[in-house]
Design a protein around this motif. Sequence first.
Motif: not given
Length: 182
Positions: A96, A98, A112, A116, A144, A146, A154, A157-158, A161
Amino acid sequence: MTSLSTVRVFIVTGGTGALGQSVVSRLLSTGSHVIVTYRSKDELNALADRLSGDERQRFTPFHVDVTSYPAVNEFVDHVVNEYGRIDGLANLVGGYAEKPFVESTPEEWQKMLNLNLISTIFVTRAVLPVMIRSGYGRIVSVGSRGAIQALPNAAAYNVSKVGVMWLMETISNEVRNRNITA
């Protein structure tokens, strides 16, 4: 002790993390053999210290860079040669970060995506043909919040995912008639 031919064989990526340790413990409690990829020797030792003697007999750690397709293929080939099968895969590797989108760097995006999504693609791509040949398999990949609700600060990350979620949906649709679930 049950012979290896009747014991389920699972690969757990990220098995030394907090969620991973719980998943590994649960799989071991069912009598399965669990192969765990790891990066940190300290995290591996912490997991191994929690295992009983019988569980240690059914636990195999592998130091693998799951963001390297050649390394993943070599690892999966080794698992198949050693155990003859792969019944389940839990893709738990992840990370993760941010940061507001406008401040994010290409390197942070790549990190990321690699942690992921790319790791999930590479390991699943290597394992799925083994499951197709055997006519059985279970794949679980952890997303997640996200993936379904855009968390602020994020974006990388989003996006990574969401990719995991749609990858699993795609695979599920492709193999649903082969006794394989994703």
